[in-house]
Design a protein around this motif. Structure first.
Motif, short mmCIF file in Angstrom:
data_model
loop_
_atom_site.label_atom_id
_atom_site.label_comp_id
_atom_site.label_asym_id
_atom_site.label_seq_id
_atom_site.Cartn_x
_atom_site.Cartn_y
_atom_site.Cartn_z
N ASN A 113 0.86 -1.17 0.00
CA ASN A 113 0.00 0.00 0.00
C ASN A 113 0.91 1.23 0.00
OD1 ASN A 113 -2.00 1.84 0.24
ND2 ASN A 113 -2.69 1.19 2.26
N ASP A 114 1.00 1.89 -1.16
CA ASP A 114 1.89 3.03 -1.27
C ASP A 114 1.16 4.35 -1.09
OD1 ASP A 114 2.13 3.17 -4.91
OD2 ASP A 114 0.45 2.89 -3.58
N LEU A 115 -0.03 4.32 -0.54
CA LEU A 115 -0.76 5.55 -0.28
C LEU A 115 -0.18 6.21 0.97
CD1 LEU A 115 -4.40 4.34 -0.90
CD2 LEU A 115 -2.96 5.65 -2.43
N PRO A 116 -0.13 7.52 0.99
CA PRO A 116 0.41 8.18 2.19
C PRO A 116 -0.51 7.93 3.38
CG PRO A 116 -0.56 9.80 0.71
CD PRO A 116 -0.57 8.49 -0.02
N VAL A 117 0.12 7.81 4.53
CA VAL A 117 -0.63 7.58 5.76
C VAL A 117 -1.22 8.91 6.20
CG1 VAL A 117 -0.45 6.83 8.16
CG2 VAL A 117 0.94 5.73 6.40
N PRO A 118 -2.52 8.94 6.48
CA PRO A 118 -3.11 10.21 6.91
C PRO A 118 -2.59 10.60 8.29
CG PRO A 118 -4.71 8.43 7.08
CD PRO A 118 -3.49 7.87 6.41
N VAL A 119 -2.41 11.88 8.47
CA VAL A 119 -1.90 12.39 9.73
C VAL A 119 -3.03 12.38 10.73
CG1 VAL A 119 -0.84 14.37 10.88
CG2 VAL A 119 -0.23 13.82 8.52
N VAL A 120 -2.76 11.79 11.88
CA VAL A 120 -3.78 11.69 12.91
C VAL A 120 -3.92 13.04 13.60
CG1 VAL A 120 -4.42 10.52 15.05
CG2 VAL A 120 -3.21 9.28 13.26
N GLY A 121 -5.14 13.45 13.83
CA GLY A 121 -5.37 14.70 14.54
C GLY A 121 -5.80 15.84 13.63
N THR A 122 -5.61 15.68 12.33
CA THR A 122 -6.06 16.73 11.42
C THR A 122 -7.38 16.29 10.82
OG1 THR A 122 -4.80 15.76 9.62
CG2 THR A 122 -3.72 17.49 10.88
N ASP A 123 -8.43 16.77 11.37
CA ASP A 123 -9.77 16.39 10.91
C ASP A 123 -10.34 17.47 10.01
OD1 ASP A 123 -9.62 14.10 12.38
OD2 ASP A 123 -10.57 14.97 14.15
N VAL A 124 -9.59 17.83 8.96
CA VAL A 124 -10.06 18.82 8.02
C VAL A 124 -10.88 18.07 6.96
CG1 VAL A 124 -9.37 20.57 6.35
CG2 VAL A 124 -8.02 20.21 8.41
N PRO A 125 -12.15 18.37 6.87
CA PRO A 125 -12.96 17.65 5.87
C PRO A 125 -12.58 18.07 4.46
CG PRO A 125 -14.26 19.36 6.94
CD PRO A 125 -12.93 19.32 7.64
N ALA A 126 -12.58 17.10 3.57
CA ALA A 126 -12.26 17.39 2.17
C ALA A 126 -13.41 18.17 1.54
CB ALA A 126 -12.04 16.08 1.41
N THR A 127 -13.05 19.13 0.73
CA THR A 127 -14.09 19.92 0.09
C THR A 127 -14.68 19.13 -1.06
OG1 THR A 127 -12.45 20.95 -1.34
CG2 THR A 127 -13.00 22.10 0.71
N VAL A 128 -15.95 19.16 -1.17
CA VAL A 128 -16.66 18.42 -2.21
C VAL A 128 -17.07 19.41 -3.30
CG1 VAL A 128 -18.66 16.98 -2.72
CG2 VAL A 128 -17.49 16.77 -0.53
N SER A 129 -16.70 19.06 -4.51
CA SER A 129 -17.02 19.92 -5.63
C SER A 129 -18.42 19.61 -6.12
CB SER A 129 -16.02 19.70 -6.76
OG SER A 129 -16.41 20.43 -7.90
N THR A 130 -19.14 20.66 -6.49
CA THR A 130 -20.49 20.47 -7.03
C THR A 130 -20.47 20.50 -8.56
OG1 THR A 130 -20.89 22.85 -6.87
CG2 THR A 130 -21.60 21.47 -5.01
N ASP A 131 -19.31 20.72 -9.15
CA ASP A 131 -19.20 20.77 -10.61
C ASP A 131 -19.10 19.36 -11.18
OD1 ASP A 131 -19.15 23.51 -10.39
OD2 ASP A 131 -16.94 23.59 -10.35
N ILE A 132 -19.71 19.12 -12.32
CA ILE A 132 -19.62 17.84 -13.00
C ILE A 132 -18.37 17.89 -13.87
CG2 ILE A 132 -20.69 16.31 -14.68
CD1 ILE A 132 -23.39 17.30 -13.71
N GLN A 133 -17.55 16.85 -13.76
CA GLN A 133 -16.30 16.83 -14.50
C GLN A 133 -16.36 15.76 -15.58
OE1 GLN A 133 -13.34 16.07 -11.55
NE2 GLN A 133 -13.59 18.05 -10.55
N ASP A 134 -15.73 16.06 -16.68
CA ASP A 134 -15.64 15.11 -17.78
C ASP A 134 -14.26 14.46 -17.72
OD1 ASP A 134 -18.14 15.68 -18.77
OD2 ASP A 134 -17.39 17.31 -20.05
N THR A 135 -14.24 13.14 -17.90
CA THR A 135 -12.95 12.46 -17.92
C THR A 135 -12.42 12.44 -19.36
OG1 THR A 135 -14.03 10.34 -18.22
CG2 THR A 135 -13.54 10.99 -15.97
#
Length: 159
Positions: A113-135
């Protein structure tokens, strides 16, 4: 006829009779009742420590019975664990999982698992985009190419 002078009777100021007072006046102490009260007091004095000891011992017995049942549950758990280790399939599974052992001829894949380990204690919620994106990926073409690559790959000769 001679009239007698009327004497007015004044109300008496005797204390009013209460039910408790009447009951207490009705008690007569005799020698027998005195002896029985002394015997009753002696019985309470003699039996109270014994009853207290009996109650304490009953509490200890119940605590010990609970401890025995907990220990029996642990023994049952360890017996089941020992029986599992007597099973060859369980030992093989544990060797594969814990020690990464493989049988001869098997192919082993190790996923890192090469994903970075989340830092414990930082409970900053990720911002959710309302825009529709095209791949920009043609997923249908990628799926077709993957299926064709897998189907046209050279096969290993059967042994």
């Amino acid at each position: 006829m001679a009239t007698r002078p009327t004497v007015r009777e004044l109300p008496t100021t005797e204390p009013a009779e209460t039910p408790v007072g009447g009951w207490l006046r009705g008690i007569h102490f005799s020698g027998f009742s005195l002896v029985m009260m002394v015997i009753l007091v002696l019985a309470v004095v003699v039996l109270a420590p014994s009853l207290r000891t009996f109650a304490e011992q009953r509490q200890q017995i119940s605590a010990l019975n609970e401890a025995v049942s907990e220990q029996q549950a642990k023994v049952d758990k360890f017996t089941a664990e020992r029986e599992r280790w007597n099973d060859r399939t369980y030992v093989t599974t544990q060797a594969r999982d814990r020690l990464s052992y493989v049988k001869p001829g098997d192919i082993s894949f190790l996923v890192i698992n090469d994903l970075p380990v989340p830092v414990v204690g930082t409970d900053v919620p990720a911002t959710v985009s309302t825009d529709i994106q095209d791949t920009k990926i043609d997923w249908l073409g990628s799926l077709f190419a993957s299926a064709m690559t897998a189907g046209l790959a050279p096969q290993k000769a059967a042994q």
